[in-house]
Design a protein around this motif. Structure first.
Motif, PDB file in Angstrom:
ATOM      1  N   VAL A  13       0.825  -1.210   0.000  1.00  0.00           N
ATOM      2  CA  VAL A  13       0.000   0.000   0.000  1.00  0.00           C
ATOM      3  C   VAL A  13       0.862   1.263   0.000  1.00  0.00           C
ATOM      4  CG1 VAL A  13      -1.729   1.313   1.286  1.00  0.00           C
ATOM      5  CG2 VAL A  13      -1.907  -1.186   1.149  1.00  0.00           C
ATOM      6  N   LEU A  14       1.835   1.355   0.912  1.00  0.00           N
ATOM      7  CA  LEU A  14       2.611   2.587   1.056  1.00  0.00           C
ATOM      8  C   LEU A  14       3.388   2.948  -0.220  1.00  0.00           C
ATOM      9  CD1 LEU A  14       3.475   4.938   2.792  1.00  0.00           C
ATOM     10  CD2 LEU A  14       5.294   3.492   3.765  1.00  0.00           C
ATOM     11  N   PRO A  15       4.137   2.035  -0.838  1.00  0.00           N
ATOM     12  CA  PRO A  15       4.800   2.400  -2.092  1.00  0.00           C
ATOM     13  C   PRO A  15       3.828   2.819  -3.190  1.00  0.00           C
ATOM     14  CG  PRO A  15       5.779   0.408  -1.197  1.00  0.00           C
ATOM     15  CD  PRO A  15       4.554   0.697  -0.387  1.00  0.00           C
ATOM     16  N   THR A  16       2.647   2.202  -3.210  1.00  0.00           N
ATOM     17  CA  THR A  16       1.644   2.594  -4.211  1.00  0.00           C
ATOM     18  C   THR A  16       1.208   4.038  -3.992  1.00  0.00           C
ATOM     19  OG1 THR A  16       0.858   0.308  -4.362  1.00  0.00           O
ATOM     20  CG2 THR A  16      -0.628   2.036  -5.153  1.00  0.00           C
ATOM     21  N   VAL A  17       0.971   4.407  -2.723  1.00  0.00           N
ATOM     22  CA  VAL A  17       0.579   5.790  -2.411  1.00  0.00           C
ATOM     23  C   VAL A  17       1.710   6.757  -2.736  1.00  0.00           C
ATOM     24  CG1 VAL A  17      -0.084   7.361  -0.547  1.00  0.00           C
ATOM     25  CG2 VAL A  17      -1.094   5.063  -0.667  1.00  0.00           C
ATOM     26  N   LEU A  18       2.956   6.355  -2.426  1.00  0.00           N
ATOM     27  CA  LEU A  18       4.095   7.217  -2.727  1.00  0.00           C
ATOM     28  C   LEU A  18       4.247   7.441  -4.232  1.00  0.00           C
ATOM     29  CD1 LEU A  18       6.767   5.876  -0.198  1.00  0.00           C
ATOM     30  CD2 LEU A  18       5.493   8.037  -0.089  1.00  0.00           C
ATOM     31  N   LEU A  19       4.029   6.405  -5.023  1.00  0.00           N
ATOM     32  CA  LEU A  19       4.121   6.586  -6.471  1.00  0.00           C
ATOM     33  C   LEU A  19       3.015   7.505  -6.967  1.00  0.00           C
ATOM     34  CD1 LEU A  19       5.564   5.820  -9.095  1.00  0.00           C
ATOM     35  CD2 LEU A  19       3.934   3.942  -9.346  1.00  0.00           C
ATOM     36  N   GLY A  20       1.797   7.357  -6.411  1.00  0.00           N
ATOM     37  CA  GLY A  20       0.729   8.270  -6.778  1.00  0.00           C
ATOM     38  C   GLY A  20       1.068   9.706  -6.426  1.00  0.00           C
ATOM     39  N   THR A  21       1.721   9.909  -5.285  1.00  0.00           N
ATOM     40  CA  THR A  21       2.150  11.260  -4.879  1.00  0.00           C
ATOM     41  C   THR A  21       3.190  11.811  -5.853  1.00  0.00           C
ATOM     42  OG1 THR A  21       1.742  10.663  -2.575  1.00  0.00           O
ATOM     43  CG2 THR A  21       3.106  12.610  -2.990  1.00  0.00           C
ATOM     44  N   VAL A  22       4.132  10.958  -6.264  1.00  0.00           N
ATOM     45  CA  VAL A  22       5.141  11.385  -7.243  1.00  0.00           C
ATOM     46  C   VAL A  22       4.461  11.786  -8.555  1.00  0.00           C
ATOM     47  CG1 VAL A  22       7.071  10.584  -8.664  1.00  0.00           C
ATOM     48  CG2 VAL A  22       7.005  10.045  -6.221  1.00  0.00           C
ATOM     49  N   CYS A  23       3.485  11.003  -8.988  1.00  0.00           N
ATOM     50  CA  CYS A  23       2.770  11.337 -10.234  1.00  0.00           C
ATOM     51  C   CYS A  23       2.038  12.677 -10.097  1.00  0.00           C
ATOM     52  CB  CYS A  23       1.782  10.229 -10.582  1.00  0.00           C
ATOM     53  SG  CYS A  23       2.565   8.693 -11.109  1.00  0.00           S
ATOM     54  N   LEU A  24       1.468  12.923  -8.921  1.00  0.00           N
ATOM     55  CA  LEU A  24       0.775  14.183  -8.688  1.00  0.00           C
ATOM     56  C   LEU A  24       1.754  15.361  -8.741  1.00  0.00           C
ATOM     57  CD1 LEU A  24      -1.856  15.662  -7.937  1.00  0.00           C
ATOM     58  CD2 LEU A  24      -1.296  15.230  -5.531  1.00  0.00           C
ATOM     59  N   LEU A  25       2.933  15.184  -8.128  1.00  0.00           N
ATOM     60  CA  LEU A  25       3.945  16.242  -8.160  1.00  0.00           C
ATOM     61  C   LEU A  25       4.467  16.464  -9.581  1.00  0.00           C
ATOM     62  CD1 LEU A  25       5.942  15.384  -4.908  1.00  0.00           C
ATOM     63  CD2 LEU A  25       4.270  17.228  -5.250  1.00  0.00           C
ATOM     64  N   LEU A  26       4.607  15.377 -10.341  1.00  0.00           N
ATOM     65  CA  LEU A  26       5.027  15.520 -11.736  1.00  0.00           C
ATOM     66  C   LEU A  26       4.001  16.297 -12.535  1.00  0.00           C
ATOM     67  CD1 LEU A  26       6.492  11.970 -12.551  1.00  0.00           C
ATOM     68  CD2 LEU A  26       7.745  14.143 -12.537  1.00  0.00           C
ATOM     69  N   MET A  27       2.725  16.035 -12.260  1.00  0.00           N
ATOM     70  CA  MET A  27       1.669  16.749 -12.980  1.00  0.00           C
ATOM     71  C   MET A  27       1.700  18.230 -12.648  1.00  0.00           C
ATOM     72  SD  MET A  27      -0.609  16.327 -15.194  1.00  0.00           S
ATOM     73  CE  MET A  27      -1.395  17.747 -15.945  1.00  0.00           C
ATOM     74  N   ILE A  28       1.918  18.551 -11.380  1.00  0.00           N
ATOM     75  CA  ILE A  28       2.013  19.968 -10.987  1.00  0.00           C
ATOM     76  C   ILE A  28       3.219  20.622 -11.650  1.00  0.00           C
ATOM     77  CG2 ILE A  28       2.370  21.514  -9.028  1.00  0.00           C
ATOM     78  CD1 ILE A  28       0.790  19.515  -7.325  1.00  0.00           C
ATOM     79  N   GLY A  29       4.352  19.892 -11.699  1.00  0.00           N
ATOM     80  CA  GLY A  29       5.537  20.429 -12.364  1.00  0.00           C
ATOM     81  C   GLY A  29       5.317  20.656 -13.845  1.00  0.00           C
ATOM     82  N   LEU A  30       4.626  19.722 -14.508  1.00  0.00           N
ATOM     83  CA  LEU A  30       4.340  19.891 -15.935  1.00  0.00           C
ATOM     84  C   LEU A  30       3.409  21.066 -16.182  1.00  0.00           C
ATOM     85  CD1 LEU A  30       3.879  16.138 -16.971  1.00  0.00           C
ATOM     86  CD2 LEU A  30       5.669  17.679 -17.775  1.00  0.00           C
ATOM     87  N   SER A  31       2.508  21.317 -15.235  1.00  0.00           N
ATOM     88  CA  SER A  31       1.572  22.442 -15.409  1.00  0.00           C
ATOM     89  C   SER A  31       2.298  23.783 -15.334  1.00  0.00           C
ATOM     90  CB  SER A  31       0.480  22.378 -14.344  1.00  0.00           C
ATOM     91  OG  SER A  31       1.017  22.630 -13.061  1.00  0.00           O
ATOM     92  N   ILE A  32       3.431  23.813 -14.642  1.00  0.00           N
ATOM     93  CA  ILE A  32       4.229  25.046 -14.596  1.00  0.00           C
ATOM     94  C   ILE A  32       4.876  25.299 -15.953  1.00  0.00           C
ATOM     95  CG2 ILE A  32       6.218  26.151 -13.508  1.00  0.00           C
ATOM     96  CD1 ILE A  32       5.533  24.600 -10.961  1.00  0.00           C
ATOM     97  N   VAL A  33       5.350  24.194 -16.580  1.00  0.00           N
ATOM     98  CA  VAL A  33       5.980  24.329 -17.902  1.00  0.00           C
ATOM     99  C   VAL A  33       4.930  24.568 -18.986  1.00  0.00           C
ATOM    100  CG1 VAL A  33       7.481  23.207 -19.604  1.00  0.00           C
ATOM    101  CG2 VAL A  33       7.872  22.856 -17.154  1.00  0.00           C
ATOM    102  N   PHE A  34       3.804  23.844 -18.898  1.00  0.00           N
ATOM    103  CA  PHE A  34       2.727  23.970 -19.889  1.00  0.00           C
ATOM    104  C   PHE A  34       1.444  24.359 -19.140  1.00  0.00           C
ATOM    105  CE2 PHE A  34       5.557  20.503 -21.336  1.00  0.00           C
ATOM    106  CZ  PHE A  34       6.077  21.104 -22.483  1.00  0.00           C
ATOM    107  N   PRO A  35       1.131  25.614 -19.076  1.00  0.00           N
ATOM    108  CA  PRO A  35      -0.002  26.076 -18.246  1.00  0.00           C
ATOM    109  C   PRO A  35      -1.365  25.560 -18.711  1.00  0.00           C
ATOM    110  CG  PRO A  35       1.484  27.888 -18.785  1.00  0.00           C
ATOM    111  CD  PRO A  35       1.897  26.748 -19.641  1.00  0.00           C
ATOM    112  N   ASP A  36      -1.528  25.137 -19.946  1.00  0.00           N
ATOM    113  CA  ASP A  36      -2.855  24.773 -20.459  1.00  0.00           C
ATOM    114  C   ASP A  36      -3.062  23.261 -20.545  1.00  0.00           C
ATOM    115  OD1 ASP A  36      -3.407  27.488 -20.789  1.00  0.00           O
ATOM    116  OD2 ASP A  36      -2.500  27.518 -22.802  1.00  0.00           O
ATOM    117  N   LEU A  37      -2.548  22.529 -19.593  1.00  0.00           N
ATOM    118  CA  LEU A  37      -2.655  21.060 -19.649  1.00  0.00           C
ATOM    119  C   LEU A  37      -3.941  20.518 -19.029  1.00  0.00           C
ATOM    120  CD1 LEU A  37       0.908  19.676 -18.805  1.00  0.00           C
ATOM    121  CD2 LEU A  37      -0.315  19.534 -20.965  1.00  0.00           C
ATOM    122  N   GLY A  38      -4.744  21.350 -18.410  1.00  0.00           N
ATOM    123  CA  GLY A  38      -5.907  20.832 -17.670  1.00  0.00           C
ATOM    124  C   GLY A  38      -5.473  20.114 -16.420  1.00  0.00           C
ATOM    125  N   THR A  39      -4.617  20.792 -15.649  1.00  0.00           N
ATOM    126  CA  THR A  39      -3.938  20.164 -14.511  1.00  0.00           C
ATOM    127  C   THR A  39      -4.901  19.612 -13.485  1.00  0.00           C
ATOM    128  OG1 THR A  39      -2.114  21.703 -14.830  1.00  0.00           O
ATOM    129  CG2 THR A  39      -2.238  20.556 -12.700  1.00  0.00           C
TER     130      THR A  39
END
Length: 364
Positions: free
Chosen positions: A59-85
């Motif tokens: 469970v814990l590694p799965t949640v951590l990977l989901g958190t990493v994906c969420l942070l990656l999405m936020i980072g991509l939204s900074i580079v590309f503001p119109d991604l539908g973050t």
């Protein structure tokens, strides 16, 4: 490195790569999202990573990977503001929560299966205890395959006893499957372990086995009108070889291979299967056959002779046996194991049990 350990290590390496696949998938999606035009929207695939992780991670590694994906999405939204973050971020959160729950349920089921396997292994030790590979000049090898891969054990059984009367072998098959069949097999095998040493003749041994089978059926009756019974084969081999005695209680006849000549050891008169003596009579017949040095004797249950291919054809056991060299019992059963699984493509219709016996020179 030991050659026998190499396939195991390769399998472990493959499994380790598979377990890293959610991380690889995350990196691939993030790389594509960063290097491709924003309208391609590869970032919307990020929720797939925690979903994949739930199938193999805690469970814990799965949640951590989901958190990493969420942070990656936020980072991509900074580079590309119109991604539908926010839509994608909401999807990542929802999938991660569902994946964490799925991982928890999977782990619970794996723990349950682990305990079931421990019970099955314990039952196997009761019914199918480890056999000696050699008793004097008699070489013995065993094979057991359960039709249900996770069950580990079924209604087939075998046992060997080194007694003052000779080496006595038992192989048999309880009608039916599941725990009732395992219990009936255990009752028969335990009775044989006592009777083989105390009874001077095999007819008395067979009567003891029949009585034990009957008592078990009375104590644990089956639902419905179906009668529980078991086929069995008793073999007595003198320590010095010569002539063997066989008592066949409705079981497939053993095969004797001698210099390319195959001889099915058919009974002259049928003996009743176990637990049916009261219905059809308790007349038992013992047959004697020559058993010389170098001969190979194969005892088997009907799961071997009735193994089916996809076209419905039975495994040609007699023809297969004629093609086998006079090798060791271990090599014979290894070849039988391999060719049976190849014949029915790994799908067993019934449990399989077999014993291979060879008489060696005393000096070998």
């Amino acid at each position: 490195m030991n050659e026998s350990e190499r396939p195991r290590l390769l399998q472990y390496d493959r499994w380790r790569l598979v377990r890293l696949s959610p991380v690889v998938l995350t990196c691939v999606i993030a790389g594509l999202a960063y290097t491709t035009p924003p309208e391609t929207a590869f970032s919307r695939l990020l929720p797939a990573a925690p979903a994949l992780a739930a199938a193999m991670w805690p469970v814990l590694p799965t949640v951590l990977l989901g958190t990493v994906c969420l942070l990656l999405m936020i980072g991509l939204s900074i580079v590309f503001p119109d991604l539908g973050t926010w839509w994608t971020a909401s999807g990542i959160i929802a999938v991660t929560v569902a994946a964490a729950y799925g991982s928890h349920v999977r782990l619970q089921r794996e723990r349950t299966l682990f305990h079931v396997r421990l019970v099955a292994d314990a039952a196997q030790q009761v019914v199918l205890s480890p056999m000696p590979r050699r008793i004097g000049s008699i070489e013995i090898e065993s094979l057991y395959l359960a039709a249900a891969a996770e069950a580990r054990i079924g209604g087939d059984f075998y046992e060997v006893a080194d007694t003052r009367y000779g080496v006595r072998l038992l192989i048999g098959d309880v009608r039916g499957k599941g725990l009732p069949a395992v219990g009936a097999a255990a009752a028969i095998v335990n009775s044989f372990r006592e009777a083989a040493y105390s009874e001077a003749d095999m007819v008395s041994v067979a009567r003891r086995l029949d009585a034990s089978s009957t008592r078990y059926s009375v104590a644990f009756p089956l639902d419905g009108p179906v009668e529980r019974f078991a086929t069995a084969l008793l073999v007595q081999i003198p320590h010095e070889g010569g002539r063997i005695e066989i008592l066949n209680c409705g079981h497939p006849p053993p095969l004797l291979l001698n210099d390319g000549e195959l001889c099915p050891l058919e009974p002259t008169s049928p003996s009743p299967p176990l637990n049916l003596a009261e219905l059809i009579g308790d007349h038992y017949t013992i047959d004697a056959f020559d058993f010389a040095v170098g001969d190979l004797l194969l005892l088997y249950t009907d799961g071997v002779s009735e193994a089916r291919a996809r076209d419905g054809g039975f495994f040609p056991l007699a023809a297969w046996m004629r093609q086998q060299p006079l090798s060791s019992p271990h090599e014979l059963l290894a070849a039988l194991h391999r060719d049976l699984l190849r014949y029915n493509r790994g799908r067993l219709n019934d449990d399989i049990a077999a014993l291979a016996v060879r008489l060696r020179e005393p000096s070998e």
